[in-house]
Motif scaffolding. Structure first.
Motif, short mmCIF file in Angstrom:
data_model
loop_
_atom_site.label_atom_id
_atom_site.label_comp_id
_atom_site.label_asym_id
_atom_site.label_seq_id
_atom_site.Cartn_x
_atom_site.Cartn_y
_atom_site.Cartn_z
N ASP A 165 0.89 -1.18 -0.18
CA ASP A 165 0.14 -0.32 -0.21
C ASP A 165 0.84 1.38 -0.08
O ASP A 165 0.70 2.28 -0.79
CB ASP A 165 -0.88 0.06 1.37
N ARG A 168 2.85 1.95 -3.36
CA ARG A 168 1.99 1.27 -4.47
C ARG A 168 2.35 1.44 -5.91
O ARG A 168 2.19 0.75 -6.68
CB ARG A 168 0.69 1.56 -4.16
N ARG B 27 -4.59 5.64 7.38
CA ARG B 27 -5.08 6.17 6.06
C ARG B 27 -4.41 5.05 5.13
O ARG B 27 -3.28 4.95 5.12
CB ARG B 27 -4.57 7.37 5.73
N SER B 28 -5.15 4.50 4.20
CA SER B 28 -4.65 3.60 3.54
C SER B 28 -4.25 4.28 2.01
O SER B 28 -5.08 5.30 2.01
CB SER B 28 -5.97 2.30 2.99
N GLY B 29 -3.13 4.01 1.66
CA GLY B 29 -2.58 4.72 0.36
C GLY B 29 -3.39 4.85 -0.56
O GLY B 29 -3.82 5.85 -1.32
N SER B 30 -4.02 3.43 -1.34
CA SER B 30 -4.39 3.34 -2.16
C SER B 30 -5.95 4.19 -2.41
O SER B 30 -6.29 4.55 -3.35
CB SER B 30 -4.65 2.09 -2.71
N SER B 32 -6.45 6.69 -0.73
CA SER B 32 -6.48 8.24 -0.60
C SER B 32 -6.08 8.77 -1.84
O SER B 32 -5.70 9.90 -1.99
CB SER B 32 -5.77 8.54 0.51
N GLY B 34 -3.21 9.79 -4.63
CA GLY B 34 -1.91 10.02 -4.38
C GLY B 34 -1.01 8.81 -4.81
O GLY B 34 -1.70 7.96 -5.65
N SER B 35 0.16 8.89 -5.02
CA SER B 35 0.91 7.81 -5.39
C SER B 35 1.82 6.91 -4.47
O SER B 35 2.32 6.07 -4.73
CB SER B 35 1.73 8.40 -6.62
N ILE B 36 2.27 7.75 -3.42
CA ILE B 36 3.17 6.94 -2.37
C ILE B 36 2.82 7.49 -0.94
O ILE B 36 2.36 8.72 -0.52
CB ILE B 36 4.48 7.45 -2.75
N GLY B 37 2.72 6.42 0.02
CA GLY B 37 2.56 6.68 1.38
C GLY B 37 1.19 6.12 2.00
O GLY B 37 0.24 6.17 1.05
N ASN B 38 1.38 5.96 3.35
CA ASN B 38 0.04 5.52 3.99
C ASN B 38 0.40 5.98 5.36
O ASN B 38 1.59 6.66 5.90
CB ASN B 38 -0.38 4.18 3.82
N TYR B 99 11.54 8.51 2.79
CA TYR B 99 10.65 7.66 2.95
C TYR B 99 10.52 6.56 2.26
O TYR B 99 10.12 5.33 2.61
CB TYR B 99 9.39 8.53 2.59
N LYS B 100 11.04 6.44 0.87
CA LYS B 100 11.19 5.17 -0.06
C LYS B 100 12.32 4.26 0.56
O LYS B 100 11.99 3.02 0.47
CB LYS B 100 11.62 5.71 -1.36
N GLU B 105 8.52 7.86 8.79
CA GLU B 105 7.18 7.74 8.63
C GLU B 105 6.44 8.96 7.74
O GLU B 105 5.30 9.09 7.41
CB GLU B 105 6.59 7.42 9.90
N GLY B 136 2.52 13.49 -4.77
CA GLY B 136 1.27 12.70 -4.50
C GLY B 136 1.50 12.04 -3.06
O GLY B 136 1.22 10.82 -2.99
N THR B 138 1.02 10.82 0.47
CA THR B 138 -0.13 10.62 1.38
C THR B 138 0.59 10.04 2.71
O THR B 138 -0.27 9.71 3.39
CB THR B 138 -1.24 9.65 0.70
#
Ligand code: SF4
Lengths: 269, 436
Positions: A165, A168, B27-30, B32, B34-38, B99-100, B105, B136, B138
């Motif tokens: 997630d 993604r 918050r689930s990333g997908s 919300s 955006g393209s990266i992060g939860n 983050y990557k 966090e 993007g 999140t």
């Protein structure tokens, strides 16, 4: 059920195999002294009962557990199977016996030896998985990201969804060295596969630069007046350190002082 | 100056800010966009620093070139320290790259006041805008509201951040006047009130319009410095409790003052940070938030400081013999939570396990109750722990944590010094006889 102190069940180590051990114990109306995986079996004076894996039987056991206890209990059995408790196989067998007798209530019997031991093992696994949500480190090699972890419990099924997630739109792999398994993710699908070994590629300059900035950040934010190595050790036991750039002596926190790429064939040492 | 040098200066300048957790929003990333992060509500620690603190966010200042001159602060205008200022894009790139690699966090972004409050706030907004809109991102972002900035700017900042905070810094107006002449309590409470308003409005907006922009979904927090000024624990705890009630804050953080300046108005630079006091405040804060305690149950006019020897919950228990012993097999959750040695988790487990049958001491132990402490305050089916010898000394002894024992009782300190504190021997005896 008779306690048979002289009988040992040996199975192939798979989850279905374990379900078949349970099937067998109901057929034979007994509780064996131990249930072990072939790979770990050491001959003793006990009678060895070799349990073949049979998916029809294992399915029957799973259905039985669901019918007599609850979905939560079934999940608990699966979670228990993925733990590193040395006697998890026997604990699961006893737990299922208890569940068949007492029904869904078995999940609340926290004072019972079997239930409490299995709960501890499952909690230990959840805790380790939670640790890895924070302690897994990724390296970026061009288009892919790779993380190598060495957990005691099999945690990939727990941490997988979180990372899939989070990253993604990236492609990545989390390699579990202990269990020779890897989670492979490509947008938007993932699978866990068996992998025998993995050699980390050479790092690129960027990678080394970010590691050293991270290490410098880590060292900068500690407040010297409050230094507390014991507390750090409690929260972040040493076994995690070798995979953390901030704790790795081979990573330099100094600017532009990264090791030349050729000496980093295994980036984490 | 390159990013490495800036990071070094601007992380050092931010390190005393403790209001730093990534928790409070799930918050689930997908889901919300955006393209990266939860974000995970429970919070995730990515490492632990040398002082044993959880590190979860890239905690930095946008700049440390401050126009103000708060006495307790390393970044004050008259202090001779190296200065640096990031560009918004530098911060955004650093955040994404850390983050990557799963170092962090998210971002905790604060700043000294550069030029003026509005300008500073605009730069923070630009940083968050790049992260949210261009990358993007999140993941979690905590932004510090700059006191004195325009309401519209603060509102915009709050729409981009997960959590906003305004630091109270000093627990009273007098102390603020003395040490932070450019700030006033109103300058701090105003943005705090604004954030509270926006969060409330936002809840109704969200009901009305499904796509109302979220305002600081993880809420608001603040920080107070402990030990720089003479306020007592009682004052601080009351203020804390008022902040929770009045402003609906999610967290109040305490920071033991680490001397950073030689100033006759402040403790000498040789003073050790009051870590135990900070620890007790956090324990009390926990009791307010999760255990149903109120501030005046823990301290009052006569008892303005926490007992250094035992935690506030044990202290409360020893002072309330009329409540104990508690019957494990029938007590309510609220009552169980009052027993030393029973935490929120073990209370829940007791309730659950009770449904499957009666509990005895062996079962409690397996459930995770700290019997060493709890046994003096509970009975199972009317019975005390078998063989338990209750004397005032061993009860109190059992309640003192090993750390405290080391701190206070080593170096030849006498057993008797135990009772120099606010619980008297008499109280203890009362408590224990009440139990039998
Ligand atoms: S305004 Fe903030 S950064 Fe500036 S001196 Fe005061 S506390 Fe320090």
């Amino acid at each position: 059920m008779f306690d048979r102190a002289d009988v040992v069940y040996v199975y192939d180590g798979s989850f279905q195999g374990l379900m078949c051990c349970i099937f067998e114990c109901f057929v034979r109306k007994e509780t064996p002294a131990a249930v072990v995986c072939e790979a770990d079996y050491q001959p003793t004076l006990n009678t060895l009962v070799s349990i073949p894996t049979d998916t029809v039987k294992s399915k029957r056991v799973e259905n039985g557990i669901l019918r007599k206890t609850s979905a939560a209990a079934m999940q608990f059995v699966r979670d228990g199977y993925y733990t590193c408790a040395p006697d998890k196989d026997l604990l699961i067998l006893k737990f299922v016996q208890l569940g068949m007798e007492r029904g869904a209530k078995v999940m609340s019997m926290l004072g019972d030896d079997t239930v409490s031991a299995l709960t501890k093992a499952v909690m230990n696994r959840s805790r380790e998985a939670h640790n890895y949500l924070g302690f897994a480190r990724f390296s970026i090699y061009g288009e892919v990201m790779v993380s190598v972890i060495e957990p005691k419990n099999f945690v990939l099924p727990i941490i997988g969804p979180h990372f899939c997630d989070r990253y993604r739109n990236e492609s990545f792999m989390i390699y579990d060295k202990t269990h020779s398994a890897a989670l492979i993710y490509r947008p938007y699908e993932w699978e866990i596969i068996h992998i025998d070994s993995y050699t980390e590629p050479e790092t690129q300059d960027d990678e080394a630069a970010y590691r050293s900035m991270w290490k410098m950040f880590y060292e900068t934010i500690a407040i010297a007046e409050r230094e507390n190595p014991k507390c750090r050790m409690n929260h972040m036991p040493k076994r995690f350190w070798s995979r953390l750039p901030e704790m790795d002596e081979a990573v330099s926190a100094l600017k532009g002082n990264q090791e030349p790429p050729h000496s980093l064939e295994s980036p984490h040492r | 100056m390159d990013v490495y040098d800036k990071l070094k200066i601007l992380s050092a300048a931010a390190k005393y800010d403790v209001a730093c957790t990534s928790s409070g929003v799930d918050r689930s990333g997908s889901a919300s966009g955006g393209s990266i992060g939860n974000a995970a509500a429970c919070g995730i620690c990515h490492t632990f620093s040398g002082d044993g603190r959880c590190v979860s966010l890239l905690k930095i200042l946008y700049s440390n070139s401050c126009i103000y001159n708060c006495a307790y602060c390393v970044n004050r205008a008259t202090n001779d320290v190296p200065r640096a200022t990031f560009t918004p894009r530098e911060i955004a790139d650093l955040t994404i790259n850390f983050y990557k690699r799963n170092y962090i966090e998210g971002l905790f972004l604060s700043s000294a006041v550069v030029k003026n409050p509005d300008y500073t706030c605009e730069r923070l907004i630009e940083t968050l805008r790049i992260l949210r809109e261009e990358y993007g991102f999140t993941g979690y972002i905590h932004a510090k509201a700059i006191p004195g900035a325009d309401d519209l700017l603060l509102t915009r900042l709050g729409q981009l951040a997960d959590r906003m905070s305004v630091n109270i810094e000093l627990p009273s107006q007098e102390s603020l006047n003395r040490l932070a002449p450019d700030k006033s309590k109103t300058a701090i409470l105003r943005p705090m009130g604004l954030i509270t308003e926006r969060i409330k409005e936002n809840c109704t907006d969200l009901v009305k319009y499904k796509h109302a922009p979220k305002f600081a979904p993880a809420g608001q927090s603040t920080q107070m410095i402990v030990g720089a000024t003479p306020e007592t624990d009682y004052t601080i705890l009351n203020l804390t409790s008022a902040l929770y009630k009045k402003y609906g804050l999610k967290r109040v953080f305490f920071s033991a003052y680490v001397p950073v300046a030689d100033n006759p108005l402040l403790p000498a630079v040789t003073t050790r940070p009051p870590l135990l006091r900070e620890h007790r405040l956090y324990q009390a804060d926990w009791l307010l938030r999760f255990y149903g305690f109120t501030a005046d149950e823990l301290l009052d006019e006569q008892h303005q400081s926490f007992n250094p020897l035992i935690d506030p919950k044990c202290n409360w228990a020893l002072n309330h013999p009329e409540i104990f012993p508690v019957e494990i097999n029938s007590a309510s959750k609220e009552l169980l939570l009052r027993v030393p040695g029973i935490g929120v988790n073990s209370a829940m487990r007791i309730l659950r396990a009770r449904r499957a049958g009666h509990l005895d001491y062996a079962a409690l132990k397996k459930i995770g109750v700290v019997l060493k402490r709890a046994q003096y305050f509970i009975v199972c089916d009317g019975k005390l722990t078998e063989g338990l010898k209750i004397t005032p000394d061993n009860a109190l002894n059992a309640l003192i944590s090993d750390n405290c024992r080391k701190t206070f009782l080593s170096e030849g300190a006498q057993q008797l010094s135990l009772f120099d504190t606010q619980i008297t021997r008499e109280d203890t005896v009362k408590c224990l006889t009440g139990q039998m």
